[in-house]
Design an enzyme around this catalytic site. Structure first.
Site, PDB file in Angstrom:
ATOM      1  CE1 TYR A 110      -3.667   2.498   0.678  1.00  0.00           C
ATOM      2  CE2 TYR A 110      -2.258   3.311   2.439  1.00  0.00           C
ATOM      3  CZ  TYR A 110      -3.349   3.463   1.614  1.00  0.00           C
ATOM      4  OH  TYR A 110      -4.124   4.584   1.726  1.00  0.00           O
ATOM      5  CG  ASP A 182      -2.883  -3.708   5.377  1.00  0.00           C
ATOM      6  OD1 ASP A 182      -4.087  -4.035   5.399  1.00  0.00           O
ATOM      7  OD2 ASP A 182      -2.491  -2.553   5.117  1.00  0.00           O
ATOM      8  CE  LYS A 207      -9.215   2.423   2.665  1.00  0.00           C
ATOM      9  NZ  LYS A 207      -7.855   1.928   2.560  1.00  0.00           N
TER      10      LYS A 207
HETATM   11  C1  LIG Z   1      -6.564   2.400   2.930  1.00  0.00           C
HETATM   12  C2  LIG Z   1      -5.498   1.442   3.300  1.00  0.00           C
HETATM   13  C3  LIG Z   1      -4.575   1.739   4.307  1.00  0.00           C
HETATM   14  C4  LIG Z   1      -4.561   3.071   5.017  1.00  0.00           C
HETATM   15  O1  LIG Z   1      -5.709   3.255   5.771  1.00  0.00           O
HETATM   16  P1  LIG Z   1      -6.302   4.706   6.131  1.00  0.00           P
HETATM   17  O2  LIG Z   1      -7.509   4.362   6.915  1.00  0.00           O
HETATM   18  O3  LIG Z   1      -6.589   5.383   4.824  1.00  0.00           O
HETATM   19  O4  LIG Z   1      -5.254   5.414   6.903  1.00  0.00           O
HETATM   20  C5  LIG Z   1      -3.639   0.778   4.636  1.00  0.00           C
HETATM   21  N1  LIG Z   1      -3.599  -0.405   4.000  1.00  0.00           N
HETATM   22  C6  LIG Z   1      -4.457  -0.709   3.012  1.00  0.00           C
HETATM   23  C7  LIG Z   1      -4.357  -2.039   2.353  1.00  0.00           C
HETATM   24  C8  LIG Z   1      -5.443   0.190   2.635  1.00  0.00           C
HETATM   25  O5  LIG Z   1      -6.299  -0.118   1.652  1.00  0.00           O
END
Ligand SMILES: *Cc1c(COP(=O)(O)O)cnc(C)c1O
Length: 391
Positions: A110, A182, A207
């Site tokens: 990311y 992640d 998300k």
């Molecule tokens: C969006 C995202 C992040 C960062 O998250 P935020 O809530 O925007 O700070 C980290 N890892 C992945 C895979 C993401 O899609």
């Protein structure tokens, strides 16, 4: 208290006790701090993550409810919630790494995570070796005495590469590294990395977990209490902690997580399968398709393959830009994981700072389009995509 003057009484309104019944849903504890009767209890509360609630930067009952919910889903023992996904990722990285340490990370990270690792290298001398997400041999080869951490993503953005979590985490364990995964794109409905050997799972709850495009938040879940306590102590001074209202919105959104994921995945399957046969499209990147490089790894790890995919248009950059202007139902917007279908053209937006050669290294073409599929009726989405491709 009746002898108090109005100026004092307005500051101290009575709180009716909640007795003999309890709320069905978790209330929003919109308070920054907590009152104690005993100073010794208060002193103790400040020193440990599982003590009484004391101050909002340490914890809060609504935030704790979210932490327990996600920790339970992920099969962890404890969690802490943060104000964004990057807040969780940075708290973990800064909580565990020190100057001179070495990190092994997968190549297709990311963007925000890649930027933080670059920053750690430039300012703190933390070195990073990048490896393929499904190559445990490369982890063993890259390891040095000062290696501390392996950093992976269950499903990557936007090419949806799937990490070989069992193989990669086993290599990390042999080498004594902390493995961090992640799991934002999979959500705990599709994958629970701790079951596959991960030590820490991080999420952007912005998300799929919150799911309604109205919250920014993050969370880190821990396999064991020792690791949690170490990072928690750091998190209380780093100050990326979550606020109760976004935590509450996330808890509410999560009640439909399993239902939403089912529809995100089935919608993605229908659209990806049809796009793969469309004459304007040269490739579709979704790990549920046999043509995808992660098809085998994904088949072993995941029951379904997520709601994000990308595809390459034969007409290159011009076709990508035309598609963005022509979609009507799909919204041109960043982020993913909400109920609405969102699309973007990485070469001119999220990855615009990369030149053609760097884009190619990421596997992103000039005509690559990313779609984060929502939960609308799939035929309405297909009709929209078809008319946009015909333009
Ligand atoms: C969006 C995202 C992040 C960062 O998250 P935020 O809530 O925007 O700070 C980290 N890892 C992945 C895979 C993401 O899609």
């Amino acid at each position: 208290m009746s002898e108090l003057r109005p100026e004092t009484r307005v500051v101290h309104p009575p709180q009716p006790p909640v007795e003999h019944s309890r709320p069905i849903t978790m209330p929003i504890y919109q308070t920054s701090g907590f009152v104690f009767d005993d100073p010794a209890v208060m002193a103790d509360a400040m020193g440990r993550p599982d003590g009484p609630f004391v101050y909002g930067r340490y914890s809060n009952p609504t935030v704790r409810a979210l932490e327990s919910a996600v920790s339970g889903l992920e099969g962890g023992v404890a969690a802490f919630a943060t104000g964004s996904g990057m807040g969780a990722i940075n708290t973990v990285l800064f909580g565990l790494l020190k100057p001179g340490d070495h990190v092994i990370a997968q190549k297709s990270l990311y963007g925000g995570t890649a930027a933080t690792l670059n920053d750690l290298t430039a300012r703190f001398g933390v070195t990073v070796t990048y490896v393929d997400e499904a190559d445990p041999g490369a982890v063993r080869e890259a390891a040095r005495p000062e290696t501390r951490m392996l950093y992976l993503e269950t499903i990557s953005n936007p090419m949806t590469l799937v990490a070989d979590l069992p193989g990669m985490c086993a290599a990390a364990r042999e080498l004594g590294l902390v493995s961090v995964v992640d799991n934002t794109f999979a959500s705990p409905v599709l994958c629970r990395p701790i079951e596959h050997g991960a030590d820490i799972v991080v999420h952007s709850t912005t998300k799929y977990l919150s799911g309604h495009t109205d919250v920014v938040g993050g969370l880190a879940v821990f396999r064991d209490h020792e690791l949690h306590e170490k990072v928690w102590h750091h998190s209380t001074v780093l100050g990326a902690s979550a606020d109760p209202f976004p935590a509450w919105l996330t808890l509410r959104g999560m009640q439909t997580l399993a239902l939403r994921m089912e529809r995100h995945c089935s919608n993605a399957r229908l659209l990806a399968t049809r796009l793969a046969e469309h004459p304007a499209v040269t490739a579709v990147h979704w790990p549920g398709l046999p043509s995808h490089p992660s098809y085998e790894v994904a088949g072993k790890l995941l029951p379904d393959f997520g709601g994000v995919f990308s595809f390459d248009l034969a007409g290159g950059r011009a076709a990508g830009e035309r598609f963005m202007k022509s979609v009507r139902l799909a919204l041109l917007a960043p982020s993913l994981g909400g109920v609405e279908t969102l699309t973007l053209h990485p070469a001119t937006t999220s990855h615009r700072s990369l030149d053609a050669e760097a884009l190619a290294r990421f596997g992103i073409g000039e005509g690559t389009v990313r779609i984060a599929v929502g939960i609308e009726h799939p035929e309405d989405l297909w009709a929209d995509i078809e008319q946009a491709l015909a333009d």
